[in-house]
Design a protein around this motif. Structure first.
Motif, short mmCIF file in Angstrom:
data_model
loop_
_atom_site.label_atom_id
_atom_site.label_comp_id
_atom_site.label_asym_id
_atom_site.label_seq_id
_atom_site.Cartn_x
_atom_site.Cartn_y
_atom_site.Cartn_z
N GLY B 245 -5.65 85.06 38.86
CA GLY B 245 -5.34 86.26 39.61
C GLY B 245 -3.82 86.48 39.67
N ASP B 246 -3.33 87.04 40.77
CA ASP B 246 -1.89 87.29 40.86
C ASP B 246 -1.25 86.29 41.80
OD1 ASP B 246 -3.06 88.08 43.15
OD2 ASP B 246 -1.99 89.98 43.32
N LEU B 247 -1.89 85.10 41.90
CA LEU B 247 -1.39 84.08 42.82
C LEU B 247 -0.03 83.54 42.37
CD1 LEU B 247 -2.04 82.42 45.30
CD2 LEU B 247 -3.37 80.88 43.87
N PHE B 248 0.12 83.42 41.05
CA PHE B 248 1.32 82.78 40.54
C PHE B 248 2.33 83.81 40.04
CE2 PHE B 248 -2.10 79.75 40.09
CZ PHE B 248 -1.56 78.65 40.71
N PRO B 249 3.60 83.55 40.27
CA PRO B 249 4.61 84.44 39.69
C PRO B 249 4.61 84.28 38.17
CG PRO B 249 5.66 82.53 40.69
CD PRO B 249 4.19 82.43 40.99
N PRO B 250 5.02 85.31 37.40
CA PRO B 250 5.07 85.16 35.95
C PRO B 250 5.99 84.00 35.57
CG PRO B 250 6.14 87.19 36.66
CD PRO B 250 5.46 86.62 37.85
N PHE B 251 5.58 83.22 34.58
CA PHE B 251 6.36 82.03 34.25
C PHE B 251 7.66 82.39 33.55
CE2 PHE B 251 7.73 78.55 31.57
CZ PHE B 251 7.80 77.54 32.51
N ARG B 252 8.73 81.77 34.04
CA ARG B 252 10.03 81.95 33.42
C ARG B 252 10.77 80.63 33.62
NH1 ARG B 252 14.99 83.80 34.82
NH2 ARG B 252 14.39 83.83 37.00
N SER B 253 11.18 80.02 32.51
CA SER B 253 11.84 78.73 32.65
C SER B 253 13.28 78.92 33.10
CB SER B 253 11.81 77.98 31.32
OG SER B 253 12.55 76.79 31.46
N THR B 254 13.70 78.07 34.03
CA THR B 254 15.10 78.13 34.46
C THR B 254 15.79 76.79 34.17
OG1 THR B 254 14.41 77.44 36.67
CG2 THR B 254 14.65 79.80 36.29
N ALA B 255 15.17 76.00 33.29
CA ALA B 255 15.72 74.67 33.00
C ALA B 255 17.08 74.79 32.32
CB ALA B 255 14.76 73.90 32.11
N ARG B 256 17.99 73.91 32.70
CA ARG B 256 19.31 73.88 32.10
C ARG B 256 19.46 72.60 31.29
NH1 ARG B 256 22.64 75.49 37.59
NH2 ARG B 256 21.29 77.23 38.16
N GLY B 257 20.63 72.41 30.73
CA GLY B 257 20.82 71.26 29.86
C GLY B 257 21.04 69.95 30.60
N GLU B 258 21.68 70.00 31.80
CA GLU B 258 22.11 68.77 32.44
C GLU B 258 20.93 68.02 33.06
OE1 GLU B 258 22.96 71.82 33.14
OE2 GLU B 258 25.13 72.10 33.32
N LEU B 259 20.96 66.71 32.90
CA LEU B 259 19.93 65.87 33.50
C LEU B 259 20.12 65.81 35.02
CD1 LEU B 259 19.55 62.72 31.26
CD2 LEU B 259 18.23 64.83 31.27
#
Lengths: 310, 502
Positions: B245-259
């Motif tokens: 359904g519309d429970l989840f926001p559309p997926f968009r990765s915000t991962a960066r390079g730094e550990l």
């Protein structure tokens, strides 16, 4: 804090006031300033012991070594006489340092050995009692330490030093409980130990601190008692174990921890002393008086100190 | 076997918890001489169904039939009298009592009102022999290893010579040898006409042992059929597949390079040699069946469990955290799953709870600053939309969802680098779930690394950059967002090799 707690503390104070009025009307001489002052002097001993006890109990623990520490303090001080210390201040400082350290050891045991404070402080008490018999050999020791005599009998601006000391301890205790991070940590630990630790509460530091504080308070109470009596003996601290715990609980602090304030304990201490004083007028043997005292405390606890279920 | 009348049957069972349906119109027939598999994901309703069948819970609708007779009100005592026995996943033994006392507890043979110890020993000994359990009868149960305790639990059920035996994950702590012995007994019971219900996440056991299967998904029955001609991937497909359904926001990765955190060879009670890396802004999902070491991983990272590691680097320090306070100092934060017992302090105020983790930083030299505390509490309640009264109200007066918001919000003033979330939406209403998802993605977008443990595979699918699936305290699969379908996650948790063609 919650309205219920305020209510419980208020209740404690109301009982004190009601009891004093009733006693003043029924018993001539009770309401004399001198007599009330004497009652407060007695209450200050219980009140000071109960200050440390309040901190420990709110943090979810209990200190059963207070009576032994009081006795230890009252017996060890007369032995600490030095030529370089004519005022006796050094002996006082040393005694308090030792009793604080004993409390600190309780704290370390609870934190590191993970022994329940009930067991650990009881063991400490037993060890101390044994040590006292070795040190004092069971006989009373008298003191001429001027600092201690002043603490027990002196005046400051017309107020007995015992009461002045109590006021100081009360102010510090209230401040620690309600104005410092340590105080908040105690409420958190006493409410839910695991949740508090997971929220980053410095449980080890807090437990160590309150047990040390309780050792200090019991030591101080021992010195005041010694000053009032001018001699220390094995068993001098005995009445203050139940006394300090009863004062805490009568004052509305939860014996399970997490809820309470020292304001209530103050009322509880005065209440206890008042009851003791009133019982002495009852013409009965000491055995009956003790039974009456215990029964009255039980009755008062039923009114004010019962734990809510769930 | 067909044509045998069911000894225990349920028709159209409905059960709701606090208005949420956990079982909806479920029917099942338990037939003598048949091993009946009951399958489903975490929270599909298996345990609820077992509790209804054994009289622990009463259904809101539907009926139970014992020997074809409708049973108006099945109680645990009545169920026992009808010969229905359950071996629970969580053991229910009395640890201080002996093996023989536990096995016969509540069903002791007596003579003249006294326990007939002679007969007891013979009878219990017979059951133990059957299971191949070689222990002294008078040994306290607490001295036994977990696997043997589980066998004692099974012996306890067998001792009563049940007509219906329900086993909930009976092999979870047994050795291969003990499993063999158990299977032999179960096969024998089947031959003798006992009706068996077998709940397990081990597909090979189900394939090997069971004749019939009922699959539950979100409280409804998605299959009820013979095991003949069905393979594990088909069973997995029957267990998964809800509409997000519309429970989840559309997926968009915000991962960066730094550990943000790196662990190598992390070992603690419950986990073995775990390697993991999480980057700033990344949402790392942790999945698997219940109790496969996921929670232990979070606790080990957080310093709440004793842990060893070849490398555990975060916040510029490379060593395991000593305790939670130490972990917090390194920039970690943990939101427990059991919020009433491990997160919020129920009788204390919203303000107290919101300021507790950050209290030391808010204070000056250990002295509290009330104005700042009030300010922080006000800010957080507005920011996370905590509803339910002013900051001085006790947290226990808030709804579950709002309590969870408090448990999350209290970490914000510390701006942690790594946020450890343990099933943050368990028992939370849909609206609050949506709010928590948005908040979680927002924190990741700000650069926080989020490690999200969830028992809900859909959360892992829709929120996470990567999903680690745990099995037996190890990482069984490392799935990138694209690969991490619900089916893939469930298959990996069950150890089922997935068919490549869809």
């Amino acid at each position: 804090m919650s309205a219920l707690l305020r209510h419980r503390v208020t209740l404690g104070w109301l009982v004190v006031v009601a009891l004093w009025i009733a006693a003043g009307l029924l018993k001539p001489g009770f309401a004399r300033i001198g007599h009330l002052r004497y009652l407060l002097e007695l209450a200050s001993i219980t009140g000071i012991v109960a200050a440390g006890q309040t901190l420990v109990v709110i943090g979810g623990g209990i200190d059963l070594s207070v009576a032994a520490v009081i006795t230890f303090s009252a017996i060890i001080l007369p032995l600490l006489t030095f030529p370089f210390d004519p005022s006796g201040m050094a002996a006082v400082a040393m005694t308090l340092a030792i009793t604080t350290a004993i409390g600190g050891l309780n704290g370390i045991g609870v934190v590191l050995l993970r022994v329940h404070p009930l067991i650990l402080t009881l063991a400490t008490a037993t060890i101390l009692q044994g040590a006292l018999i070795l040190i004092a050999g069971g006989s009373a020791v008298s003191t001429v330490n001027p600092a201690v005599t002043f603490l027990g009998n002196g005046d400051l601006f017309g107020l007995p030093m015992t009461i002045v000391t109590w006021l100081l301890i009360a102010a510090v205790t209230l401040f620690v409980l309600h104005g410092t991070v340590l105080g908040s940590w105690l409420f958190a630990l006493g409410t839910n130990d695991r949740a508090a630790r997971l929220a980053g509460v410095g449980a080890g530091q807090a437990i160590l601190a309150v047990h040390a504080a309780s050792g200090f308070c019991a030591g101080l109470a021992g010195l005041l008692l010694l000053g009032m009596n001018r001699q220390g003996y094995v068993g001098i601290g005995e009445p203050y174990l139940l006394g300090s715990i009863a004062a805490v609980v009568l004052g509305g602090t939860s014996i399970l921890g997490g809820r309470g304030t020292y304001l209530g304990t103050i009322a509880g201490s005065i209440l206890l002393v008042t009851i003791t004083a009133l019982i002495t007028v009852v013409n009965a043997s000491p055995g009956w008086r003790a039974i009456l005292f215990g029964g009255l405390i039980l009755g008062l606890l039923l009114i004010s100190g019962r734990e809510r279920s769930g | 076997m067909s044509g045998t009348a069911p000894v225990l049957a349920a028709q159209g069972l409905v059960k709701r918890f606090f208005g949420n349906p956990v079982l909806n119109d479920v029917s099942i027939e338990i037939v003598p001489g048949r091993v009946h598999a009951l399958l489903g994901e975490n929270g599909a309703g298996k345990s609820t169904l077992v509790n209804l069948l054994s009289g622990v819970l009463a259904p809101d609708a539907g009926r139970l039939l014992v020997d074809r007779q409708p049973c108006a009100r099945l109680t645990p005592a009545l169920a026992r009298r009808h010969g229905i026995a359950v071996v629970q996943q969580e053991l229910s033994l009395a640890p201080h009592l002996s093996v023989v006392e536990n096995v016969a507890l509540g069903a002791v043979p007596t003579r003249h009102g006294l326990i007939d110890y002679g007969r007891l020993a013979v009878e219990v000994g017979r059951v133990l022999d059957r299971l191949g359990l070689d222990v002294a009868l008078d040994q306290p149960v607490e001295e036994l290893p977990l696997g043997k305790r589980q066998l004692v639990e099974i012996a306890k059920a067998l001792y009563r010579q049940p007509r219906v035996l329900i086993l909930d994950e009976p092999t979870s702590s047994l050795t291969a040898h003990e499993v063999q012995a158990l299977f032999k007994v179960l096969a024998e019971l089947r031959r003798q006409g006992t009706a068996l219900v077998y709940i397990s996440h081990r597909m090979n056991e189900v394939m090997h042992l069971c004749d019939w299967v009922t699959v539950l998904k979100d409280g409804t029955r998605t299959a009820d059929r013979t095991m003949v001609g069905i393979d594990p991937p088909a069973l997995v497909r029957l267990m998964v597949g809800r509409e997000p359904g519309d429970l989840f926001p559309p997926f968009r990765s915000t991962a960066r390079g730094e550990l943000a955190l790196e662990a190598r060879g992390l070992t603690a009670p419950g986990i073995q040699g775990v390697d993991l890396v999480v980057r700033q802004g990344e949402v790392l999902g942790i999945g698997g069946l219940l109790g496969q070491g996921q929670e232990e991983l979070l606790l080990a990272l957080y310093g709440a469990l004793d842990a060893q590691a070849e490398r555990l680097a975060t916040g510029g320090i490379d060593r395991p955290s000593r305790n939670p306070a130490d972990a917090i100092g390194r920039g970690l934060a943990y939101v427990p799953a059991d919020r009433k017992r491990e997160a919020v302090l129920l009788p204390l105020s919203i303000r107290f709870n919101l300021t507790l983790p950050g209290l030391r930083r808010l204070a000056r030299r250990g002295l509290r600053r009330f104005a700042q505390e009030a300010e922080v509490a006000r800010e957080l309640t507005t920011k996370l939309n905590v509803r339910g009264g002013g900051p001085e109200r006790a947290v226990q007066l808030l709804s579950g969802g709002n309590q969870q918001k408090v448990a999350l919000a209290r970490w914000l003033p510390l701006s942690p680098n790594v946020l450890l979330l343990n099933d943050p939406t368990r028992g939370v209403d849909v609206d609050t779930k949506r709010e928590i998802y948005l908040r979680l993605k927002g924190m990741a977008a700000d650069g926080m690394a989020v490690i999200l443990l969830s028992s809900d595979a859909l959360e892992l699918v829709h929120l996470c950059d990567r999903v680690l699936v745990f099995r037996d305290g190890r990482i069984a699969a490392d799935l990138a967002h694209r690969q991490a379908s619900e089916e893939a996650i469930v298959a990996a948790s069950l150890g089922v090799a997935r068919q490549e063609a869809a």
